[in-house]
Design a protein around this motif. Structure first.
Motif, PDB file in Angstrom:
ATOM      1  N   GLY A 173      57.492  35.733  68.884  1.00  0.00           N
ATOM      2  CA  GLY A 173      56.214  35.638  69.590  1.00  0.00           C
ATOM      3  C   GLY A 173      56.267  36.056  71.035  1.00  0.00           C
ATOM      4  N   LEU A 174      57.248  36.846  71.368  1.00  0.00           N
ATOM      5  CA  LEU A 174      57.336  37.308  72.759  1.00  0.00           C
ATOM      6  C   LEU A 174      56.267  38.358  73.044  1.00  0.00           C
ATOM      7  CD1 LEU A 174      61.101  37.792  73.710  1.00  0.00           C
ATOM      8  CD2 LEU A 174      59.390  36.510  74.967  1.00  0.00           C
ATOM      9  N   VAL A 175      55.639  38.242  74.158  1.00  0.00           N
ATOM     10  CA  VAL A 175      54.662  39.235  74.603  1.00  0.00           C
ATOM     11  C   VAL A 175      55.252  40.099  75.709  1.00  0.00           C
ATOM     12  CG1 VAL A 175      52.392  39.560  75.673  1.00  0.00           C
ATOM     13  CG2 VAL A 175      52.740  37.735  73.988  1.00  0.00           C
ATOM     14  N   ASN A 176      55.924  39.435  76.586  1.00  0.00           N
ATOM     15  CA  ASN A 176      56.434  40.146  77.756  1.00  0.00           C
ATOM     16  C   ASN A 176      57.739  39.496  78.217  1.00  0.00           C
ATOM     17  OD1 ASN A 176      56.553  40.401  80.906  1.00  0.00           O
ATOM     18  ND2 ASN A 176      55.258  42.091  80.220  1.00  0.00           N
TER      19      ASN A 176
ATOM     20  N   SER B 146      67.264  36.656  72.008  1.00  0.00           N
ATOM     21  CA  SER B 146      67.723  35.322  71.606  1.00  0.00           C
ATOM     22  C   SER B 146      68.097  34.506  72.830  1.00  0.00           C
ATOM     23  CB  SER B 146      68.910  35.429  70.651  1.00  0.00           C
ATOM     24  OG  SER B 146      69.955  36.167  71.237  1.00  0.00           O
ATOM     25  N   MET B 147      67.946  33.224  72.660  1.00  0.00           N
ATOM     26  CA  MET B 147      68.297  32.282  73.722  1.00  0.00           C
ATOM     27  C   MET B 147      69.264  31.275  73.142  1.00  0.00           C
ATOM     28  SD  MET B 147      67.954  31.154  76.812  1.00  0.00           S
ATOM     29  CE  MET B 147      66.418  31.683  77.552  1.00  0.00           C
ATOM     30  N   ASN B 148      70.440  31.179  73.743  1.00  0.00           N
ATOM     31  CA  ASN B 148      71.506  30.314  73.232  1.00  0.00           C
ATOM     32  C   ASN B 148      71.734  30.558  71.728  1.00  0.00           C
ATOM     33  OD1 ASN B 148      71.939  29.141  75.755  1.00  0.00           O
ATOM     34  ND2 ASN B 148      70.375  27.578  75.402  1.00  0.00           N
ATOM     35  N   SER B 149      71.767  31.818  71.397  1.00  0.00           N
ATOM     36  CA  SER B 149      72.056  32.290  70.034  1.00  0.00           C
ATOM     37  C   SER B 149      70.934  32.014  69.036  1.00  0.00           C
ATOM     38  CB  SER B 149      73.381  31.696  69.511  1.00  0.00           C
ATOM     39  OG  SER B 149      74.454  32.040  70.365  1.00  0.00           O
TER      40      SER B 149
ATOM     41  N   PHE C 241      71.184  34.197  77.491  1.00  0.00           N
ATOM     42  CA  PHE C 241      70.025  34.986  77.095  1.00  0.00           C
ATOM     43  C   PHE C 241      70.513  36.367  76.668  1.00  0.00           C
ATOM     44  CE2 PHE C 241      66.539  37.908  78.315  1.00  0.00           C
ATOM     45  CZ  PHE C 241      65.528  37.375  77.558  1.00  0.00           C
ATOM     46  N   GLU C 242      70.145  36.797  75.469  1.00  0.00           N
ATOM     47  CA  GLU C 242      70.674  38.060  74.953  1.00  0.00           C
ATOM     48  C   GLU C 242      69.548  38.952  74.425  1.00  0.00           C
ATOM     49  OE1 GLU C 242      74.942  37.487  73.025  1.00  0.00           O
ATOM     50  OE2 GLU C 242      73.517  35.978  72.283  1.00  0.00           O
ATOM     51  N   ILE C 243      69.745  40.238  74.594  1.00  0.00           N
ATOM     52  CA  ILE C 243      68.825  41.227  74.046  1.00  0.00           C
ATOM     53  C   ILE C 243      69.655  42.236  73.254  1.00  0.00           C
ATOM     54  CG2 ILE C 243      67.114  43.001  74.555  1.00  0.00           C
ATOM     55  CD1 ILE C 243      66.564  41.573  77.189  1.00  0.00           C
ATOM     56  N   ASP C 244      69.267  42.386  72.035  1.00  0.00           N
ATOM     57  CA  ASP C 244      69.957  43.352  71.173  1.00  0.00           C
ATOM     58  C   ASP C 244      68.936  44.419  70.805  1.00  0.00           C
ATOM     59  OD1 ASP C 244      71.774  44.581  69.597  1.00  0.00           O
ATOM     60  OD2 ASP C 244      71.743  43.105  67.983  1.00  0.00           O
TER      61      ASP C 244
ATOM     62  N   ALA D  87      72.775  48.285  71.491  1.00  0.00           N
ATOM     63  CA  ALA D  87      73.586  47.684  72.550  1.00  0.00           C
ATOM     64  C   ALA D  87      73.093  46.260  72.764  1.00  0.00           C
ATOM     65  CB  ALA D  87      73.466  48.492  73.820  1.00  0.00           C
ATOM     66  N   THR D  88      73.995  45.443  73.204  1.00  0.00           N
ATOM     67  CA  THR D  88      73.634  44.052  73.473  1.00  0.00           C
ATOM     68  C   THR D  88      73.916  43.740  74.927  1.00  0.00           C
ATOM     69  OG1 THR D  88      74.238  43.434  71.218  1.00  0.00           O
ATOM     70  CG2 THR D  88      74.062  41.657  72.828  1.00  0.00           C
ATOM     71  N   ILE D  89      72.891  43.238  75.570  1.00  0.00           N
ATOM     72  CA  ILE D  89      73.068  42.781  76.949  1.00  0.00           C
ATOM     73  C   ILE D  89      72.844  41.273  76.948  1.00  0.00           C
ATOM     74  CG2 ILE D  89      70.654  43.223  77.614  1.00  0.00           C
ATOM     75  CD1 ILE D  89      73.493  44.022  79.963  1.00  0.00           C
ATOM     76  N   GLY D  90      73.759  40.573  77.563  1.00  0.00           N
ATOM     77  CA  GLY D  90      73.648  39.120  77.632  1.00  0.00           C
ATOM     78  C   GLY D  90      73.696  38.641  79.065  1.00  0.00           C
TER      79      GLY D  90
END
Lengths: 216, 160
Positions: free
Chosen positions: B106-109, B98-101, B84-87, B2-5
């Motif tokens: 390197g995301l930690v949190n 992703s941010m602006n596609s 801002f999107e999370i897939d 699912a994708t939440i944006g």
């Protein structure tokens, strides 16, 4: 979640208030009235039940009395009868002591649709005009509406004199009716104000517009 | 998957949420808490078509009866917003942010908590005439993520 602002209890309150505005004050006027007894409804405040029945009113009378036998009081100064739905007084002195003597007194037989034994006391002014309207039967539904001045006046006063004539006196301004009307109108305005206030708060979420937001 | 944006400028009144590419509405609260240690919280609260409040897992449940609306932002307006999107499928190992596609690395949190304000006054007679004595719940808009830099230091930034 949007809250329903106008719900059933408040619609009921407004409906009851409007009904009271249109009908309730009429009943108050008819039933209460302090020393005045209503012609329709309420209880008699004077008179004797053992009095003989009175002949029926002439056919030309604009309104009929209650129908059936009615009791009257006898003796000087005591009220004998009432008719036409006005307000009954014990004696003409009750009225003249407050409002003075009339400018003129007109016999009923000189007026169309008024019984001959009626004595119409003309004080001039708006209330006398109302009295003539009532006497001649030319009233209007508008008179029962609170935005018409006639709404705030009583019905004409009737007093049966010892000689059998019926004195008719002009309606008087009812401050109680005006007071209750203002109270009810004020309550309605307040309810409308509260509805608008609550709607602004709910829709605007305290000044923040969410029209473009996914959040309510 | 699912994708939440989330398209926003950091203000609640200019925040559109997209679920699988469609803008949704009637949201009450959105919580996203993802961490590289495996923490994966994605909760959404919304009012459905049937006026019922639903609490759902964004990536685990079907968002039944959710309201779908037309996009509220024009392209010009979107130029001033961040998308801002999370897939994801609910597993941190299969999550792309992703941010602006542009995919982020390197995301930690990641922590996003967006909550609209609403009054708990109800519709009783007392509340109707007494006004809203209780202050409504305050809106909340918190969105930040933490990156691990090349020197293994952590830096936390606001998303919008």
């Amino acid at each position: 979640m949007k809250t329903s602002i106008i719900n059933k209890p408040f619609l009921a309150i407004i409906t009851i208030a409007l009904l009271w505005l249109l009908v309730g004050t009429e009943l108050l006027e008819a039933r209460g009235g302090g020393s005045r007894g209503g012609s329709f409804g309420g209880s008699r405040s004077f008179g004797r039940s053992s009095a003989p029945s009175r002949p029926s009113a002439p056919a030309s009378a604009p309104r009929s009395s209650f129908g059936g036998n009615r009791s009257t009081a006898v003796g000087s100064g005591a009220a004998k009868s009432s008719s036409f739905g006005g307000t009954r007084m014990a004696s003409s002195g009750d009225y003249t002591s407050k409002y003075g003597t009339p400018r003129r007194t007109v016999a009923g037989n000189t007026m169309a649709g008024v019984p001959g034994n009626y004595r119409v006391n003309d004080y001039g002014g708006y209330s006398s005009s109302l009295m003539m309207g009532y006497m001649m039967g030319s009233t209007s539904m508008m008179w029962s509406m609170p935005f018409h001045p006639a709404f705030y006046y009583s019905r004409p006063y009737y007093v049966t004199n010892p000689d059998g004539t019926v004195g008719v006196y002009p309606p008087t301004f009812s401050f109680a009716k005006l007071f209750f009307t203002l109270v009810i109108l004020g309550a309605i305005i307040f309810v409308i104000y509260v509805i608008i206030r609550n709607r602004r708060r709910n829709n605007g979420s305290w000044g923040v517009t969410h029209s473009q937001s996914s959040f309510d | 998957m699912a994708t939440i944006g989330i398209e926003s400028n950091g203000r609640l009144e200019r925040t559109a949420i997209y679920y699988n590419g469609e803008q949704i509405s009637g949201l009450k609260e959105l919580l996203l808490h993802l961490d590289e240690d495996g923490t994966f919280d994605g909760i959404i609260q919304y009012e459905g078509h049937d006026k019922i409040i639903y609490n759902k897992s964004i990536f685990g449940d079907t968002l039944s009866n959710i309201k779908i609306v037309e996009p509220s932002f024009t392209e010009e307006e979107a130029m001033n917003l961040r998308l801002f999107e999370i897939d994801s499928n609910g597993d941190i190992e299969n999550t792309v942010v992703s941010m602006n596609s542009e995919e982020l690395q390197g995301l930690v949190n990641l922590y996003v908590h967006i909550k609209s304000s609403h009054s708990s006054g109800g519709s009783s007679l007392k509340n109707f005439f007494g006004g809203q004595k209780d202050l409504p719940e305050e809106a909340e808009f918190k969105a930040e993520f933490t990156f691990r830099n090349d020197d293994d230091t952590l830096s936390t930034e606001g998303i919008f």
